[in-house]
Design a protein around this motif. Sequence first.
Motif, mmCIF file in Angstrom:
data_model
loop_
_atom_site.group_PDB
_atom_site.id
_atom_site.type_symbol
_atom_site.label_atom_id
_atom_site.label_comp_id
_atom_site.label_asym_id
_atom_site.label_seq_id
_atom_site.Cartn_x
_atom_site.Cartn_y
_atom_site.Cartn_z
ATOM 1 N N ARG A 238 72.197 65.293 141.504
ATOM 2 C CA ARG A 238 70.825 64.886 141.812
ATOM 3 C C ARG A 238 70.442 63.695 140.937
ATOM 4 N NH1 ARG A 238 66.637 69.574 142.590
ATOM 5 N NH2 ARG A 238 68.197 69.894 144.223
ATOM 6 N N VAL A 239 70.066 62.594 141.580
ATOM 7 C CA VAL A 239 69.699 61.378 140.854
ATOM 8 C C VAL A 239 68.233 61.463 140.418
ATOM 9 C CG1 VAL A 239 69.353 58.886 141.051
ATOM 10 C CG2 VAL A 239 71.404 59.956 142.015
ATOM 11 N N ILE A 240 67.998 61.155 139.143
ATOM 12 C CA ILE A 240 66.650 61.217 138.562
ATOM 13 C C ILE A 240 66.350 59.878 137.894
ATOM 14 C CG2 ILE A 240 65.188 62.381 136.860
ATOM 15 C CD1 ILE A 240 67.197 64.810 137.248
ATOM 16 N N LYS A 241 65.251 59.267 138.276
ATOM 17 C CA LYS A 241 64.883 57.963 137.708
ATOM 18 C C LYS A 241 64.112 58.178 136.409
ATOM 19 C CE LYS A 241 63.992 53.381 139.424
ATOM 20 N NZ LYS A 241 63.838 52.556 140.626
ATOM 21 N N THR A 242 64.495 57.461 135.378
ATOM 22 C CA THR A 242 63.872 57.608 134.062
ATOM 23 C C THR A 242 62.936 56.445 133.764
ATOM 24 O OG1 THR A 242 65.606 56.401 132.887
ATOM 25 C CG2 THR A 242 65.965 58.772 133.237
ATOM 26 N N THR A 243 62.162 56.602 132.690
ATOM 27 C CA THR A 243 61.262 55.526 132.262
ATOM 28 C C THR A 243 62.030 54.238 132.016
ATOM 29 O OG1 THR A 243 59.742 57.108 131.235
ATOM 30 C CG2 THR A 243 59.603 54.835 130.486
ATOM 31 N N GLY A 244 63.196 54.363 131.385
ATOM 32 C CA GLY A 244 64.010 53.176 131.106
ATOM 33 C C GLY A 244 64.457 52.466 132.371
ATOM 34 N N ASP A 245 64.658 53.232 133.467
ATOM 35 C CA ASP A 245 65.035 52.621 134.742
ATOM 36 C C ASP A 245 63.846 51.902 135.376
ATOM 37 O OD1 ASP A 245 67.662 53.697 134.639
ATOM 38 O OD2 ASP A 245 66.877 55.626 135.284
ATOM 39 N N HIS A 246 62.653 52.508 135.282
ATOM 40 C CA HIS A 246 61.454 51.892 135.848
ATOM 41 C C HIS A 246 61.098 50.599 135.119
ATOM 42 C CE1 HIS A 246 60.240 54.945 138.748
ATOM 43 N NE2 HIS A 246 60.464 55.894 137.844
ATOM 44 N N LEU A 247 61.368 50.566 133.808
ATOM 45 C CA LEU A 247 60.999 49.407 132.983
ATOM 46 C C LEU A 247 62.241 48.613 132.596
ATOM 47 C CD1 LEU A 247 58.432 51.220 130.640
ATOM 48 C CD2 LEU A 247 57.940 49.929 132.730
ATOM 49 N N GLU A 248 63.100 48.361 133.576
ATOM 50 C CA GLU A 248 64.428 47.809 133.315
ATOM 51 C C GLU A 248 64.401 46.438 132.648
ATOM 52 O OE1 GLU A 248 68.627 46.949 135.674
ATOM 53 O OE2 GLU A 248 66.971 47.895 136.715
ATOM 54 N N GLU A 249 63.385 45.639 132.937
ATOM 55 C CA GLU A 249 63.354 44.285 132.386
ATOM 56 C C GLU A 249 62.554 44.191 131.090
ATOM 57 O OE1 GLU A 249 65.197 41.792 133.526
ATOM 58 O OE2 GLU A 249 65.982 43.180 135.012
ATOM 59 N N GLN A 250 61.873 45.263 130.699
ATOM 60 C CA GLN A 250 61.043 45.227 129.503
ATOM 61 C C GLN A 250 61.892 45.479 128.261
ATOM 62 O OE1 GLN A 250 57.454 47.471 129.871
ATOM 63 N NE2 GLN A 250 57.012 47.486 127.680
ATOM 64 N N PRO A 251 61.746 44.654 127.215
ATOM 65 C CA PRO A 251 62.522 44.880 125.990
ATOM 66 C C PRO A 251 62.286 46.284 125.437
ATOM 67 C CG PRO A 251 61.462 42.730 125.916
ATOM 68 C CD PRO A 251 60.910 43.446 127.117
#
Length: 298
Positions: free
Chosen positions: A37-50
């Motif tokens: 089951r694939v789960i999207k994380t905060t780091g994935d949502h904010l992929e371009e943010q340092p």
Amino acid sequence: MKPLIIGSRGSRLALIQTQLIVDSLKKEYPLLDIQIRVIKTTGDHLEEQPIRDIDQRGIFTKEIENKLLEGEIDLAVHSLKDLQVELHPRLVIAAIPPREDPRDCWISLQHPHPSSLQTGAIVVTGSPRRANQLLRKRPDLRIVPVRGNVESRLRKLRENREWQGTVLALAGIKRLGIDISSFFCTPLSMDWMLPAPGQGALALQARVEDKHTQSLVKHLNDFSTACAVTAERVFLHELGGGCRTAVGARAEVEGSRLILEGIWWPQQAIEPKEGKVVGEIHRAEELGKKLADLLKNL
């Protein structure tokens, strides 16, 4: 028998790592029904943010851990370096499989090693640990932050000819199996770059009360890897570290001995503190604390 549901991030690397675990489990339990089951994380949502600008810990793991706690998945597969040292009291690391190469790797279209760069050359990395260690050897370089998965970083490096190189985890490159023949790919020695604590290792996480899942994966645990990464992660924890902290560590097992090296830049510090400790392999936690105390008192 009910299916085993494994939670994973959706990046290609995360899915490859999860599939490695699925394949290993299938060898032991050919009839076991395993679902990813694939789960999207905060780091994935904010992929371009340092990463340094994201004021949250566990940005690549928290949502997956929540699904585990809610019972929507039975097992989580994490890159160990992303996982918080202090786990939720209802969660446990059920197994740590054998580690891939923990070293960092220099990637460049034109230069075989960062030592060959001209003064003022631009190197891209979003990691304070990598940036500080590069600047320690080459204070004349310019560091530009970058984020994204391995493939996107390589694409950006090809497209922006002002960028002379970047540093990536060698484990990720190996597991992805991507063609990097057009790049120089040079593993960096420990005197150039100590890796992130836990780099190259995976963590299989389950609920404390779920003894069935724990028993399914316990044969995947590698004792030497588990001891090494425990020492590294305790060292990081004692220094209050996370993704935004410049901390590098490498533990190596030699017979019954564990050798732990570490480097740490305290906040606002220009020069790092570094050291090494040696002890018995079954005292991994103590060694991590010992090295952290040593550096704090330097």
